[in-house]
Design a protein around this motif. Structure first.
Motif, PDB file in Angstrom:
ATOM      1  N   ALA A  96      41.116  -6.153 -52.183  1.00  0.00           N
ATOM      2  CA  ALA A  96      40.604  -4.777 -52.183  1.00  0.00           C
ATOM      3  C   ALA A  96      40.032  -4.393 -53.543  1.00  0.00           C
ATOM      4  O   ALA A  96      40.138  -3.242 -53.972  1.00  0.00           O
ATOM      5  N   ASP A  97      39.393  -5.336 -54.220  1.00  0.00           N
ATOM      6  CA  ASP A  97      38.943  -5.114 -55.592  1.00  0.00           C
ATOM      7  C   ASP A  97      38.052  -3.882 -55.748  1.00  0.00           C
ATOM      8  O   ASP A  97      38.272  -3.053 -56.634  1.00  0.00           O
ATOM      9  N   ARG A  98      37.036  -3.770 -54.897  1.00  0.00           N
ATOM     10  CA  ARG A  98      36.103  -2.652 -55.053  1.00  0.00           C
ATOM     11  C   ARG A  98      36.775  -1.321 -54.736  1.00  0.00           C
ATOM     12  O   ARG A  98      36.525  -0.309 -55.403  1.00  0.00           O
ATOM     13  N   THR A  99      37.664  -1.313 -53.739  1.00  0.00           N
ATOM     14  CA  THR A  99      38.400  -0.093 -53.405  1.00  0.00           C
ATOM     15  C   THR A  99      39.288   0.332 -54.562  1.00  0.00           C
ATOM     16  O   THR A  99      39.343   1.516 -54.939  1.00  0.00           O
ATOM     17  N   GLY A 147      38.909   4.343 -61.039  1.00  0.00           N
ATOM     18  CA  GLY A 147      37.811   4.667 -61.950  1.00  0.00           C
ATOM     19  C   GLY A 147      37.648   3.655 -63.060  1.00  0.00           C
ATOM     20  O   GLY A 147      37.347   4.008 -64.211  1.00  0.00           O
ATOM     21  N   VAL A 148      37.828   2.375 -62.724  1.00  0.00           N
ATOM     22  CA  VAL A 148      37.706   1.315 -63.715  1.00  0.00           C
ATOM     23  C   VAL A 148      36.613   0.349 -63.262  1.00  0.00           C
ATOM     24  O   VAL A 148      36.305   0.253 -62.078  1.00  0.00           O
ATOM     25  N   PRO A 149      36.012  -0.388 -64.185  1.00  0.00           N
ATOM     26  CA  PRO A 149      34.961  -1.330 -63.799  1.00  0.00           C
ATOM     27  C   PRO A 149      35.537  -2.607 -63.209  1.00  0.00           C
ATOM     28  O   PRO A 149      36.708  -2.953 -63.426  1.00  0.00           O
ATOM     29  N   LEU A 150      34.697  -3.316 -62.484  1.00  0.00           N
ATOM     30  CA  LEU A 150      35.033  -4.661 -62.041  1.00  0.00           C
ATOM     31  C   LEU A 150      34.770  -5.633 -63.190  1.00  0.00           C
ATOM     32  O   LEU A 150      33.865  -5.399 -63.995  1.00  0.00           O
ATOM     33  N   PRO A 151      35.515  -6.702 -63.326  1.00  0.00           N
ATOM     34  CA  PRO A 151      36.594  -7.103 -62.432  1.00  0.00           C
ATOM     35  C   PRO A 151      37.898  -6.376 -62.769  1.00  0.00           C
ATOM     36  O   PRO A 151      38.166  -6.072 -63.939  1.00  0.00           O
ATOM     37  N   ILE A 152      38.691  -6.118 -61.755  1.00  0.00           N
ATOM     38  CA  ILE A 152      40.000  -5.536 -61.984  1.00  0.00           C
ATOM     39  C   ILE A 152      41.000  -6.653 -62.292  1.00  0.00           C
ATOM     40  O   ILE A 152      40.743  -7.829 -62.023  1.00  0.00           O
ATOM     41  N   ASP A 211      45.928  -3.501 -62.687  1.00  0.00           N
ATOM     42  CA  ASP A 211      45.219  -2.499 -61.891  1.00  0.00           C
ATOM     43  C   ASP A 211      45.701  -2.527 -60.441  1.00  0.00           C
ATOM     44  O   ASP A 211      45.897  -1.481 -59.813  1.00  0.00           O
ATOM     45  N   ILE A 212      45.885  -3.722 -59.920  1.00  0.00           N
ATOM     46  CA  ILE A 212      46.355  -3.850 -58.540  1.00  0.00           C
ATOM     47  C   ILE A 212      47.740  -3.245 -58.397  1.00  0.00           C
ATOM     48  O   ILE A 212      48.031  -2.521 -57.431  1.00  0.00           O
ATOM     49  N   ALA A 213      48.617  -3.526 -59.363  1.00  0.00           N
ATOM     50  CA  ALA A 213      49.972  -2.977 -59.316  1.00  0.00           C
ATOM     51  C   ALA A 213      49.958  -1.455 -59.443  1.00  0.00           C
ATOM     52  O   ALA A 213      50.732  -0.759 -58.772  1.00  0.00           O
ATOM     53  N   GLU A 214      49.062  -0.919 -60.279  1.00  0.00           N
ATOM     54  CA  GLU A 214      48.961   0.534 -60.419  1.00  0.00           C
ATOM     55  C   GLU A 214      48.505   1.170 -59.108  1.00  0.00           C
ATOM     56  O   GLU A 214      49.034   2.194 -58.664  1.00  0.00           O
ATOM     57  N   TYR A 215      47.522   0.552 -58.468  1.00  0.00           N
ATOM     58  CA  TYR A 215      47.015   1.064 -57.198  1.00  0.00           C
ATOM     59  C   TYR A 215      48.101   1.015 -56.127  1.00  0.00           C
ATOM     60  O   TYR A 215      48.343   2.011 -55.428  1.00  0.00           O
ATOM     61  N   ALA A 216      48.760  -0.145 -55.994  1.00  0.00           N
ATOM     62  CA  ALA A 216      49.797  -0.280 -54.960  1.00  0.00           C
ATOM     63  C   ALA A 216      50.964   0.654 -55.237  1.00  0.00           C
ATOM     64  O   ALA A 216      51.558   1.216 -54.310  1.00  0.00           O
ATOM     65  N   GLY A 217      51.290   0.845 -56.521  1.00  0.00           N
ATOM     66  CA  GLY A 217      52.388   1.727 -56.876  1.00  0.00           C
ATOM     67  C   GLY A 217      52.101   3.192 -56.623  1.00  0.00           C
ATOM     68  O   GLY A 217      53.022   4.012 -56.568  1.00  0.00           O
ATOM     69  N   GLY A 218      50.828   3.516 -56.448  1.00  0.00           N
ATOM     70  CA  GLY A 218      50.453   4.888 -56.147  1.00  0.00           C
ATOM     71  C   GLY A 218      50.408   5.189 -54.667  1.00  0.00           C
ATOM     72  O   GLY A 218      49.980   6.286 -54.268  1.00  0.00           O
TER      73      GLY A 218
END
Length: 408
Positions: free
Chosen positions: A158-161, A167-172, A176-183
């Protein structure tokens, strides 16, 4: 095997089909197949031809000895080098047994408890869902941690999502993945359901690095692979230009937008459609089939990598998730009790990659790897195990020679 992922668009012209215009493909083989094991070799040849797979390998072990090591090229494209028995392939989720073994080794050495909570180890905030505090290493290894990709999607794809959400650039990156999942709230209470989770294994890789004080790859090479006599295995990279020496090319009929930068460039799904650096612990290793069956031997008996307690833990039943057929997910392996033996196996798939490894009764282990995955219009990949079972059960005499020294 996993099917085609969302967001991938058929576009053969860009993806690099193994077919070569105007010429019929031919089979080129390397390695060693004793006459007693011709049936296993024939299974692979038929399987490859049916699916138009250009690069593949098969390796088999009987009672700890390497008895078959084979490379296959099925193509009319002469720019594809012959596949050697030691050529590296992306092995996708066969990487999970490596990551689980790393956690088991850390526990074996007294560095961490398997009941330790991942939120505490990694400093993950549990403000969105307090149930995160109940996710232990055991539960991550056995896929009972609380994430279900059938409900909330696969965070590793789910990189682009994720980039848009944060609000960060690619590549993540993995943080970043952990921050997203933790939210986001968990999909189920930890320990109440088994649901396969690449994200859970990504977290385990972060734990390996945090507890060991070195990179995940470095720890695995030092504590697991070197003692097992494995020297070629390494983590893969995303782009064809970053391929390891001798690594096979990968093929897919699909393209997608790159996740390696914000350009929006359409790329072959196997080369930039996912970020291999983020998949290290759940699916990022490169190995040959020979490397894989050598790796599988560490689970046969106590040795320099894992002791008897750790091996028992690798195949332990989870608190939940035993299937109707009596199988379960241990730590990086599917497991089923047969008479006098625990059969264990795993498959793997990423765009451009498919893999399978099984440890079976009567001391037989095999690994097969391919440079294509099952896609729309492709014959079913899941028939491999049944065909191989029929073939090896029909072997009446087994070779006595051990090929491991030849393919060290």
């Amino acid at each position: 095997m996993f099917k085609v992922g969302a967001g991938l668009v058929p576009a053969v012209a860009l993806s690099g089909s193994p077919a070569y215009a105007g010429a019929a493909p031919a089979m080129t083989v390397t390695g060693t197949v004793p006459t007693q094991l011709a049936a296993l070799d024939n299974v692979m040849k038929t399987y490859i031809k049916e699916r138009d797979i250009s690069c593949a390998q098969l390796a088999a072990v009987k009672n700890g000895k390497l008895v078959l090591a084979r490379g296959y090229r099925y193509s009319s494209d002469t720019t594809i080098p012959a596949v050697q028995p030691t050529s590296p392939f992306r092995v996708a989720s066969l990487s999970k047994s490596i990551t689980a073994a790393a956690i088991l080794r850390l526990a074996q050495d007294g560095k961490v408890s398997l009941g330790a909570k991942v939120a505490d180890l990694l400093g993950l905030p549990a403000t969105v869902d307090p149930r995160l505090k109940n996710v232990t290493l055991w539960r991550l290894m056995q896929h009972t941690g609380g994430w279900d990709r059938e409900i909330s999607g696969d965070q590793l794809m789910a990189d682009r999502t994720i980039a848009a959400k944060l609000g960060v650039p690619l590549p993540i990156g993995k943080n970043d993945i952990a921050e997203y999942a933790g939210g986001r709230p968990l999909d189920f209470a930890p320990g109440t359901k088994m649901a396969y989770s690449n994200y859970g294994y990504m977290l385990l890789g972060l734990v390996v690095a945090k507890v060991s004080g070195q990179s995940y790859e470095s720890y695995v090479k030092q504590k697991l692979l070197a003692p097992a006599g494995i020297t070629r295995m390494r983590l893969g990279r995303s782009l064809k230009t970053q391929a390891a020496p001798g690594e096979v090319p990968y093929y897919s009929q699909y393209t997608t937008k790159t996740v390696l930068d914000d350009s929006g460039t359409v790329v072959p799904s196997q080369y930039g459609g996912f970020n291999m650096l983020n998949h290290d612990a759940n699916g990022g290793w490169l190995a040959s089939a020979v490397d894989l069956v050598r790796w599988a031997r560490i689970f046969d008996a106590a040795g320099p990598v894992l002791n008897a307690t750790s091996i028992t833990r690798a195949f332990a039943k989870p608190e939940i998730g035993v299937s109707a057929d009596g199988s379960w997910y241990g730590c990086g392996w599917y497991v089923r009790q047969v008479t006098g033996h625990l059969n264990t196996w795993h498959s793997g798939a990423l765009p451009g990659t498919s893999s399978y490894m099984a440890r079976l009764q009567q001391g037989f282990t095999y690994a097969a790897v391919f440079n294509r995955r099952e896609e729309s219009g492709t014959p079913d990949y899941d028939v491999l195990s049944s065909r191989m079972n029929t073939a090896w059960n029909g072997v009446t005499t087994w070779p006595a020679t051990d090929l491991f020294p030849k393919y060290f």
